[in-house]
Write a protein that holds these residues in place. Structure first.
Motif, PDB file in Angstrom:
ATOM      1  N   ALA A  78       0.838  -1.204   0.000  1.00 48.78           N
ATOM      2  CA  ALA A  78       0.000   0.000   0.000  1.00 48.78           C
ATOM      3  C   ALA A  78       0.870   1.250   0.000  1.00 48.78           C
ATOM      4  CB  ALA A  78      -0.933  -0.015   1.207  1.00 48.78           C
ATOM      5  N   MET A  79       1.956   1.237   0.780  1.00 48.24           N
ATOM      6  CA  MET A  79       2.862   2.382   0.794  1.00 48.24           C
ATOM      7  C   MET A  79       3.471   2.613  -0.592  1.00 48.24           C
ATOM      8  SD  MET A  79       4.810   1.401   4.308  1.00 48.24           S
ATOM      9  CE  MET A  79       5.855   2.771   4.672  1.00 48.24           C
ATOM     10  N   LEU A  80       3.843   1.521  -1.238  1.00 51.07           N
ATOM     11  CA  LEU A  80       4.463   1.640  -2.562  1.00 51.07           C
ATOM     12  C   LEU A  80       3.447   2.114  -3.599  1.00 51.07           C
ATOM     13  CD1 LEU A  80       6.637  -1.611  -2.511  1.00 51.07           C
ATOM     14  CD2 LEU A  80       7.458   0.748  -2.324  1.00 51.07           C
ATOM     15  N   ALA A  81       2.213   1.603  -3.469  1.00 52.27           N
ATOM     16  CA  ALA A  81       1.174   1.971  -4.436  1.00 52.27           C
ATOM     17  C   ALA A  81       0.874   3.463  -4.394  1.00 52.27           C
ATOM     18  CB  ALA A  81      -0.089   1.155  -4.178  1.00 52.27           C
ATOM     19  N   ASP A  82       1.153   4.095  -3.255  1.00 53.47           N
ATOM     20  CA  ASP A  82       0.970   5.542  -3.131  1.00 53.47           C
ATOM     21  C   ASP A  82       1.881   6.315  -4.066  1.00 53.47           C
ATOM     22  OD1 ASP A  82      -1.038   6.162  -1.476  1.00 53.47           O
ATOM     23  OD2 ASP A  82       0.147   6.068   0.371  1.00 53.47           O
ATOM     24  N   GLN A  83       3.035   5.769  -4.331  1.00 55.96           N
ATOM     25  CA  GLN A  83       4.060   6.529  -5.050  1.00 55.96           C
ATOM     26  C   GLN A  83       4.342   6.043  -6.462  1.00 55.96           C
ATOM     27  OE1 GLN A  83       7.751   6.915  -2.999  1.00 55.96           O
ATOM     28  NE2 GLN A  83       6.813   6.904  -0.975  1.00 55.96           N
ATOM     29  N   PHE A  84       3.915   4.823  -6.785  1.00 58.38           N
ATOM     30  CA  PHE A  84       4.336   4.244  -8.066  1.00 58.38           C
ATOM     31  C   PHE A  84       3.146   3.831  -8.921  1.00 58.38           C
ATOM     32  CE2 PHE A  84       7.915   3.676  -5.209  1.00 58.38           C
ATOM     33  CZ  PHE A  84       8.974   4.082  -5.993  1.00 58.38           C
ATOM     34  N   ASP A  85       3.396   3.728 -10.232  1.00 59.95           N
ATOM     35  CA  ASP A  85       2.367   3.260 -11.163  1.00 59.95           C
ATOM     36  C   ASP A  85       2.323   1.728 -11.209  1.00 59.95           C
ATOM     37  OD1 ASP A  85       1.885   5.926 -11.971  1.00 59.95           O
ATOM     38  OD2 ASP A  85       3.628   5.819 -13.307  1.00 59.95           O
ATOM     39  N   TYR A  86       3.499   1.137 -11.076  1.00 56.59           N
ATOM     40  CA  TYR A  86       3.599  -0.318 -11.086  1.00 56.59           C
ATOM     41  C   TYR A  86       4.361  -0.793  -9.856  1.00 56.59           C
ATOM     42  CZ  TYR A  86       1.989  -1.228 -15.867  1.00 56.59           C
ATOM     43  OH  TYR A  86       1.233  -1.367 -17.000  1.00 56.59           O
ATOM     44  N   VAL A  87       3.819  -1.792  -9.180  1.00 59.03           N
ATOM     45  CA  VAL A  87       4.548  -2.483  -8.116  1.00 59.03           C
ATOM     46  C   VAL A  87       4.694  -3.934  -8.569  1.00 59.03           C
ATOM     47  CG1 VAL A  87       4.572  -3.123  -5.674  1.00 59.03           C
ATOM     48  CG2 VAL A  87       3.472  -0.976  -6.381  1.00 59.03           C
ATOM     49  N   LEU A  88       5.929  -4.333  -8.865  1.00 58.08           N
ATOM     50  CA  LEU A  88       6.170  -5.726  -9.267  1.00 58.08           C
ATOM     51  C   LEU A  88       6.741  -6.478  -8.076  1.00 58.08           C
ATOM     52  CD1 LEU A  88       7.914  -5.257 -12.769  1.00 58.08           C
ATOM     53  CD2 LEU A  88       5.454  -5.416 -12.257  1.00 58.08           C
ATOM     54  N   ILE A  89       6.102  -7.565  -7.710  1.00 57.68           N
ATOM     55  CA  ILE A  89       6.544  -8.327  -6.536  1.00 57.68           C
ATOM     56  C   ILE A  89       7.212  -9.623  -6.987  1.00 57.68           C
ATOM     57  CG2 ILE A  89       5.824  -9.371  -4.357  1.00 57.68           C
ATOM     58  CD1 ILE A  89       3.284  -7.630  -4.490  1.00 57.68           C
ATOM     59  N   ASP A  90       8.484  -9.767  -6.669  1.00 55.17           N
ATOM     60  CA  ASP A  90       9.219 -10.995  -6.994  1.00 55.17           C
ATOM     61  C   ASP A  90       8.931 -12.020  -5.900  1.00 55.17           C
ATOM     62  OD1 ASP A  90      10.967 -12.823  -8.101  1.00 55.17           O
ATOM     63  OD2 ASP A  90      12.768 -11.906  -7.230  1.00 55.17           O
ATOM     64  N   CYS A  91       8.178 -13.034  -6.272  1.00 49.56           N
ATOM     65  CA  CYS A  91       7.645 -14.006  -5.312  1.00 49.56           C
ATOM     66  C   CYS A  91       8.651 -15.126  -5.046  1.00 49.56           C
ATOM     67  CB  CYS A  91       6.372 -14.595  -5.911  1.00 49.56           C
ATOM     68  SG  CYS A  91       5.432 -15.647  -4.819  1.00 49.56           S
ATOM     69  N   PRO A  92       8.693 -15.629  -3.820  1.00 44.30           N
ATOM     70  CA  PRO A  92       9.529 -16.813  -3.592  1.00 44.30           C
ATOM     71  C   PRO A  92       8.895 -18.052  -4.229  1.00 44.30           C
ATOM     72  CG  PRO A  92       8.329 -16.248  -1.596  1.00 44.30           C
ATOM     73  CD  PRO A  92       8.039 -15.168  -2.597  1.00 44.30           C
ATOM     74  N   ALA A  93       9.706 -19.077  -4.464  1.00 43.47           N
ATOM     75  CA  ALA A  93       9.177 -20.344  -4.981  1.00 43.47           C
ATOM     76  C   ALA A  93       8.338 -21.003  -3.892  1.00 43.47           C
ATOM     77  CB  ALA A  93      10.326 -21.253  -5.405  1.00 43.47           C
ATOM     78  N   GLY A  94       7.584 -22.009  -4.285  1.00 42.57           N
ATOM     79  CA  GLY A  94       6.796 -22.755  -3.312  1.00 42.57           C
ATOM     80  C   GLY A  94       5.420 -22.154  -3.115  1.00 42.57           C
ATOM     81  N   ILE A  95       4.631 -22.815  -2.249  1.00 37.91           N
ATOM     82  CA  ILE A  95       3.281 -22.331  -1.987  1.00 37.91           C
ATOM     83  C   ILE A  95       3.063 -22.200  -0.477  1.00 37.91           C
ATOM     84  CG2 ILE A  95       2.188 -23.139  -4.111  1.00 37.91           C
ATOM     85  CD1 ILE A  95       1.436 -25.691  -2.670  1.00 37.91           C
ATOM     86  N   GLU A  96       4.175 -22.048   0.247  1.00 36.37           N
ATOM     87  CA  GLU A  96       4.057 -21.956   1.701  1.00 36.37           C
ATOM     88  C   GLU A  96       3.937 -20.499   2.137  1.00 36.37           C
ATOM     89  OE1 GLU A  96       6.692 -23.873   0.304  1.00 36.37           O
ATOM     90  OE2 GLU A  96       5.311 -25.570   0.270  1.00 36.37           O
ATOM     91  N   ASP A  97       4.387 -20.213   3.370  1.00 34.08           N
ATOM     92  CA  ASP A  97       4.188 -18.886   3.958  1.00 34.08           C
ATOM     93  C   ASP A  97       4.707 -17.746   3.093  1.00 34.08           C
ATOM     94  OD1 ASP A  97       2.948 -20.064   6.023  1.00 34.08           O
ATOM     95  OD2 ASP A  97       4.589 -19.844   7.480  1.00 34.08           O
ATOM     96  N   GLY A  98       5.895 -17.926   2.519  1.00 36.74           N
ATOM     97  CA  GLY A  98       6.469 -16.861   1.698  1.00 36.74           C
ATOM     98  C   GLY A  98       5.542 -16.478   0.561  1.00 36.74           C
ATOM     99  N   PHE A  99       4.971 -17.494  -0.063  1.00 33.68           N
ATOM    100  CA  PHE A  99       4.020 -17.250  -1.146  1.00 33.68           C
ATOM    101  C   PHE A  99       2.757 -16.584  -0.609  1.00 33.68           C
ATOM    102  CE2 PHE A  99       0.221 -18.694  -3.409  1.00 33.68           C
ATOM    103  CZ  PHE A  99       0.461 -18.175  -4.664  1.00 33.68           C
ATOM    104  N   ASN A 106       2.320 -14.752   2.023  1.00 31.61           N
ATOM    105  CA  ASN A 106       2.563 -13.347   2.354  1.00 31.61           C
ATOM    106  C   ASN A 106       2.534 -12.487   1.103  1.00 31.61           C
ATOM    107  OD1 ASN A 106       2.888 -13.880   5.080  1.00 31.61           O
ATOM    108  ND2 ASN A 106       5.112 -14.149   4.915  1.00 31.61           N
ATOM    109  N   ALA A 107       3.240 -12.964   0.079  1.00 29.57           N
ATOM    110  CA  ALA A 107       3.370 -12.165  -1.141  1.00 29.57           C
ATOM    111  C   ALA A 107       2.027 -12.025  -1.859  1.00 29.57           C
ATOM    112  CB  ALA A 107       4.408 -12.791  -2.069  1.00 29.57           C
ATOM    113  N   VAL A 108       1.263 -13.098  -1.899  1.00 27.58           N
ATOM    114  CA  VAL A 108       0.008 -13.073  -2.652  1.00 27.58           C
ATOM    115  C   VAL A 108      -1.003 -12.131  -1.995  1.00 27.58           C
ATOM    116  CG1 VAL A 108      -1.245 -14.994  -1.579  1.00 27.58           C
ATOM    117  CG2 VAL A 108      -1.565 -14.530  -3.991  1.00 27.58           C
TER     118      VAL A 108
END
Ligand SMILES: Nc1ncnc2c1ncn2[C@@H]1O[C@H](COP(=O)(O)OP(=O)(O)O)[C@@H](O)[C@H]1O
Ligand SMILES: [Mg+2]
Lengths: 132, 271
Positions: B110-131, B133-135
């Motif tokens: 949300a903080m980034l969306a305030d300032q930028f047109d695009y926020v690209l999130i580089d997701c970790p592999a897998g489908i556990e907690d890291g994923f 959180n990112a999703v």
């Protein structure tokens, strides 16, 4: 799925199909199972119970019968193909004293209502909702 | 929050299929189109985005200090020297994974969306907690896969999860395509993969040695006017995201000899 000239040639010459085709077929199968989240054990149990239920009403050919999962467009369906040995229906719960000689007549269970999947011939399709 | 900001998760399920490479190249390509872009490294366990962008020596603060309110967001953002329209928000220490929650990622996004047109999130592999959180922080997603059974299967799992999280649209990038193998039907065709996964194809990236060269240098291919196949593919993906109608390359048409034409005829679907 689709067939190409190469597929036909491979078959005619008895060659192994191109590995892309094998990959496609294997993926289709494994994804049907992944998407339904049914363990092989549960699927097997369900298969047996379905046979039992259907056998109460009609004589089915247990060796030819097949209950499997298929998937297309992220829709997974349970596909049952249960050949019926005799065309005359059993009366539920009555024993099978039919006047007709047991004829090897094949019929397949087809659903009465429209299924949400494109209708496949002679198969009953039970769409399965995707689980998380 | 700027309502038009596009927050896009770049994910795959399987590791090593090209998420970070796509994030870096797409980030630069979008910035070069004049849109204000930030790339967020959500792969806290195995962070690499800084390295691919050549920014590893300029990191002072990370997402960790921002979340702990030990620094301001603008102090943690690393602006790309040659491409000032692009910033990186680096991933914090891997130990962050112990306390990081989906809400934390939502706050950052949300903080980034305030300032930028695009926020690209580089997701970790897998489908556990890291994923997970990112999703939570993403509105839309790009699923990247290679034309291999294991990668496609894992992509399918991820697509199922994206659907249950209500992320959409979800688009597909097919990476490391080898036209010769595809023509010989020894590699899944683009149609096969899009049919199986039921996703629209956003881009098709060929296997390209220059990707490795650019990684060595920390200079994404899209940074120069490189005309290598992968560079063109990444630039086209950026333009398609921006709404331009750019036709996809047909890997089968990459070769034009008689032999190639024969092969194409052989693989035409006849029924
Ligand atoms: N189109 C491509 N051609 C050649 N090599 C590639 C291509 N895309 C990615 N790679 C290589 O694949 C490896 C994994 O890429 P990376 O982006 O780190 O994957 P991920 O982030 O999904 O784990 C890297 O060594 C990268 O250079
Ligand atoms: Mg990575």
């Amino acid at each position: 799925m689709s067939t190409t000239l190469r597929d036909i040639l491979d078959k005619l010459l008895g060659r192994q199909p191109a590995s892309a085709k094998t990959a496609r077929d294997r993926l289709q199968l494994v994804l049907a199972h992944d998407r339904s989240d049914l363990s092989p054990e549960l699927l097997d149990q369900m298969r047996r119970e379905i046979f039992e239920v259907v056998a109460k009403y009609v004589d089915i050919d247990l060796d030819e019968g097949e209950v499997s999962l298929e998937t297309e467009d992220r829709m997974t369906a349970l596909v049952a193909n249960l050949p019926i040995k005799r065309c005359q229906a059993k009366k539920p719960s009555s024993s099978n004293e039919s006047s007709l000689p047991p004829k090897e007549q094949k019929a397949t269970l087809t659903p009465k209502q429209e299924s949400p999947l494109p209708p496949k011939e002679q198969e009953s399709l039970l769409p399965i909702k995707e689980t998380e | 929050m700027a309502p038009t900001t596009r927050t896009i998760l770049i994910c795959s399920g399987k590791g090593g299929v090209g998420k970070t490479t796509l994030t870096a190249n797409l980030g630069i390509a979008l910035a070069r189109l004049g849109v204000n872009t930030v790339v967020l490294d959500a792969d806290f366990g195995l962070r690499n985005l800084d390295l691919l962008l050549g920014l590893e020596n300029r990191i002072v603060y990370t997402a960790q200090e921002v979340l702990a309110e030990n620094c301001r967001l603008d102090q943690a953002l690393v602006k790309h020297k040659q491409e000032p329209n692009l910033s990186l928000l680096p991933a914090g220490n891997p130990r962050m994974l112990e306390w990081l929650k989906p809400e934390d990622m939502q706050r950052i996004a949300a903080m980034l969306a305030d300032q930028f047109d695009y926020v690209l999130i580089d997701c970790p592999a897998g489908i556990e907690d890291g994923f997970k959180n990112a999703v939570a922080a993403a509105k839309e997603a790009i699923v990247i896969t290679t034309p291999e059974v294991s990668a496609v299967r894992d992509a399918d799992r991820v697509i199922g999860l994206l659907n249950t999280h209500g992320v959409k649209p979800v688009q597909l990038v097919l990476n490391r395509v080898r036209p010769k193998m595809m023509a010989n039907q020894e590699m899944l065709a683009a149609d096969d993969v899009t049919d199986i996964l039921a996703l629209p194809l956003l881009g098709l990236v060929l296997e390209d040695e220059q990707v490795i060269v650019s990684t060595n240098r920390g200079e994404p291919l899209t940074l120069s006017n490189s005309k290598t196949p992968a560079a063109r593919a990444y630039a086209n993906i950026a333009r398609r995201l921006q709404g331009e109608d750019i036709p996809l390359i047909d890997p089968a048409k990459e070769g034009l000899g008689l032999r190639d034409k024969m092969w194409r005829l052989m693989q035409t679907k006849i029924f």
